[in-house]
Design an enzyme around this catalytic site. Structure first.
Site, PDB file in Angstrom:
ATOM      1  CD  GLU A   1       5.161   0.813   4.874  1.00  0.00           C
ATOM      2  OE1 GLU A   1       6.168   1.463   4.552  1.00  0.00           O
ATOM      3  OE2 GLU A   1       4.598   0.929   5.970  1.00  0.00           O
TER       4      GLU A   1
ATOM      5  CD  GLU B   1      -3.405  13.843   2.425  1.00  0.00           C
ATOM      6  OE1 GLU B   1      -2.713  13.084   3.142  1.00  0.00           O
ATOM      7  OE2 GLU B   1      -4.651  13.819   2.436  1.00  0.00           O
TER       8      GLU B   1
END
Lengths: 395, 372
Positions: free
Chosen positions: A232, A365
């Site tokens: 992905e 993050e």
């Protein structure tokens, strides 16, 4: 060596076109024939739509077919299936699963979605609480999934569920292929900040999944899901996107079309973002050249990180550029789109939708953690949940 | 706008030949160009001339870009780029960029077999007499051809001039820019070394007053040759910047993995990890951009590739050097630690061959994003 290969590919394409004239053959029939001829994705194995060649030869085949006016699928509808389900099934699926699923996935007959995230399992994906209990040759699944893009259009879902709550959470997961038309699967739209509902919530109540639709061993789900996620995160679709693909193309187009909007301050911002977008494109290109297989490593995280930030900055700049028109918004009506359109809609939609780019498929993050730990070898984040059984995941 | 997928047909990776070349350059620099040795150039010492002779003659790098029929290695810009990555990694104080890339490019354009052969053999070291800050789009000659045929004018901050045996001097005439060859020991030229921000690429001010010269190119081709040499220099300087940036990142990661504070390894703090992750991502992007610029050397897209390379890689190198100083804390500020060598080189490189703003302005024309 490449020249011989190209001649061979050209012959195969010509044979396909001769046997299935695109002018007289229905699109689906043609696409099935193309798959069976090994010209769907040449880097897949023979018998599964490919020829076992390096993936760099795929654009050549696509060019020849496009030049001959052959029909193609709307790839945008198939992003999740092509980019994530297919490589996962190829890497971990049984031969039977590969034969059953890859062809309709590729032709676009069957759309896929990803049943991973849950209300209590976002960045901490291994905390999934959806339970799958074995009952003879089937598994019985109960739970809730969320942020499932276009589940309302999907025929199949990649499902991550907990099969052993007694072991530490990463070890108790199993990966399934879930029939979205099965009894007990309920899809509800989830409206998002753009006004529409591209995502859904999926409720699973006593859904029965045959054991034959399990991918990988029971308890191996985390490893299989990892393959899906790594795929992905690499730039999907084109191996070699042209310059000004994506959001930079949209904003550069607006700049060229609207001389009345240009100011020196916006020009300076645009030029720097143009350079950054071109740098990101070349980085993706280099990454693809480096990819020898379909198993991308953590390096792909960097490209996703850059593209997310650029889409956000560029779509924000476009609103500033549009000035007064930037205050208009096309439509807040709740609709359920067929596909995820990252550069579609009007400028306001693009700005809002781009906010998802740094959240979906791994937040920026988390991606920075991955780069720091797996590429640079820095210490891992301290964990409060190591060794804790999955039954009561620490959140 | 060109819709071709620029770069799709160019290899952005390193070939086996390039890796082998890198190893031989790195082996030499590891022993002969340590950070300690380089630091002494700020106090008047340094590995200087002997190191350059080893690289230029023993490793035959002086003639890397010169075709074999003129006594060179006939290599491509890709190999020169790999050499520059290593020279950047070691902040090597040698005139490879100014002599073996920029001067060779100008000499090849002039088609003068004698000059290129001597540059290729290392017998001569050359320098193009333009300020180091000159980019391919901003060049105007500061020297003119006098009525008596000699050269006159001042050129500030020329890189490679101190080491040079010959200077390639762009000189204005009423008809346009010519290119002249001036011997560095000609009595009509004064070369004054400048105390430079980056002493590992020390610059010098030139004053020409009645300098004797030989004309290499007339006014019909001089300017094109000079711009072409500067463009190739800009494209390949990006690889030096990648070497600088990569080295800064590696130095910082290695240090922070062993440095402990608060009972923990400093590299384990998320604030630090995320900065290093971002830096790594940018260094890898700079590498892709620099590789593209090197691979595009013979491609019509070179002007875009070179300006993109300077706009992007110069910024990444400075960022990497600045992060290197900051993340090292106090030790990064010391003279004995090499972080300052990288910082000075990265900042000087950012000003060299056209700054980022100049290259972005040039890009705006090239890719049709007009300012008004």
């Amino acid at each position: 060596m490449d020249e011989t290969l190209r001649t061979d590919l050209r012959t195969r394409v010509e044979e396909l076109l001769a046997e299935h004239d695109p002018a007289t053959t229905g699109p689906l029939e043609f696409l099935r024939a193309r798959f069976d001829a090994g010209l769907a994705w040449v880097h897949f194995p023979g018998g599964l739509g490919g020829l076992g060649l390096p993936r760099r030869h795929q654009p050549f085949v696509a060019e020849l077919l496009a030049a001959a006016g052959a029909p193609d699928r709307d790839r945008r509808r198939l992003t999740i299936g092509l980019g994530m389900a297919a490589p996962t099934i190829l890497a971990y699926g049984t031969e039977e699963q590969q034969r059953r699923f890859l062809r309709p996935l590729w032709t676009g007959e069957e759309v896929w979605c990803q049943l991973f995230s849950e209300p209590g399992a976002g960045s901490d994906l291994a905390a999934v609480a959806t339970r799958a209990s074995r009952d003879g040759d089937t598994w019985v699944v109960n739970g809730q999934k969320v942020w499932t893009s276009v589940a309302h259009k999907a025929r199949w879902g990649m499902l991550l569920a907990r099969t052993d709550p007694a072991v530490p959470k990463h070890a108790g997961l199993t990966y399934f292929l879930c029939d979205m038309t099965a009894p007990g699967v309920e899809v509800r739209p989830l409206r998002q900040l753009t006004g529409e509902a591209e995502f859904d919530e999926v409720f699973l109540s006593d859904v029965r999944i045959p054991d034959a639709h399990r991918v990988g061993a029971a308890g191996e789900g985390w490893r299989v899901a990892h393959a899906t996620l790594m795929n992905e995160r690499i730039a999907l679709g084109d191996l070699a996107p042209p310059r000004e693909s994506g959001m930079i193309g949209v904003v550069a187009g607006t700049w060229r079309d609207r001389p009345d909007l240009r100011t020196p301050g916006l020009h300076a911002k645009l030029l720097w973002l143009w350079a950054e977008a071109e740098a990101a494109r070349l980085t993706g290109l280099r990454l693809h050249q480096k990819l020898e297989s379909d198993h991308p490593g953590p390096e792909g995280s960097a490209v996703k990180l850059a593209l997310a930030r650029l889409a956000q900055q560029l779509s924000g700049l476009e609103l500033e550029l549009l000035g007064a028109d930037g205050l208009r918004y096309a439509d807040w009506t709740m609709t359920q789109p067929d596909l995820v359109e990252l550069t579609g809609g009007d400028a306001g939609y693009r700005y809002l939708r781009a906010k998802g780019n740094s959240i979906e498929g791994g937040t920026s993050e988390i991606l920075r953690n991955i780069i720091a730990e797996r590429v640079l070898g820095l210490p891992r984040e301290p964990r409060a949940d190591s060794g804790v059984a999955g039954q009561e995941p620490a959140r | 706008m060109n819709s071709r997928a620029q770069g799709a047909d160019l290899d952005l990776l390193y070939s086996d030949v390039e890796d082998a070349l890198r190893e031989s350059v790195r082996a030499l620099l590891s022993s002969r160009c340590t950070a300690q040795q380089v630091t002494t150039v700020y106090d008047g010492g340094g590995p200087g001339g002997r190191l350059w002779r080893s690289l230029a003659v023993d490793l035959e790098l002086a003639g890397l870009l010169v075709p074999e029929e003129h006594g060179g290695a006939g290599a491509s810009a890709r190999e020169a780029a790999v050499v520059l990555e290593e020279l950047g990694r070691f902040v090597a104080p040698v005139p490879f960029l100014t002599s073996s890339v920029i001067s060779v490019s100008a000499a090849l354009a002039a088609g003068d077999g004698t000059v290129t052969a001597r540059l290729a053999s290392g017998e001569w070291t050359g320098a193009l007499a333009v300020p180091l800050t000159t980019g391919p789009a901003s060049f105007t000659p500061a020297v003119r051809v006098d009525a008596d045929g000699t050269l006159r004018g001042r050129v500030a901050v020329v890189a490679g001039a101190i080491e040079a045996d010959v200077l390639l001097v762009p000189a204005a005439t009423a008809a346009g820019t010519e290119l002249h060859l001036v011997m560095a020991d000609d009595p009509g030229i004064r070369i004054t070394p400048v105390v430079s921000l980056d002493m590992t690429r020390q610059v010098a001010d030139l004053e020409l007053s009645g300098a004797a010269s030989r004309r290499l190119l007339d006014s019909s081709t001089g300017e094109t040759a000079v711009r072409g040499a500067l463009r190739l220099g800009a494209a390949l300087l990006a690889s030096e910047q990648v070497g600088v940036a990569d080295s800064c990142l590696q130095l910082t990661v290695d240090y922070l993995r062993q440095r402990r504070q608060f009972g923990r390894v400093v590299a384990g703090f998320q604030a630090v990890k995320h900065r290093l992750a971002d830096l790594w991502a940018q260094v890898e992007s700079a590498r892709a951009v620099a590789r593209y610029a090197a691979a595009a050397a013979g491609d019509p897209d070179l002007p875009v590739a070179a300006s993109l390379a300077q706009a992007y890689c110069s910024e990444v190198a400075v960022l990497a050097a600045e992060e290197c100083v900051q993340l090292h804390g106090g030790i990064g500020m010391t003279w004995e630690y090499p972080a300052h060598l990288y910082l000075k080189r990265a900042k000087a490189d950012q000003l060299a061959l056209g700054n980022a703003a100049a290259h972005l302005t040039h890009l705006a024309e090239l890719v049709n994003l007009p300012s008004g």
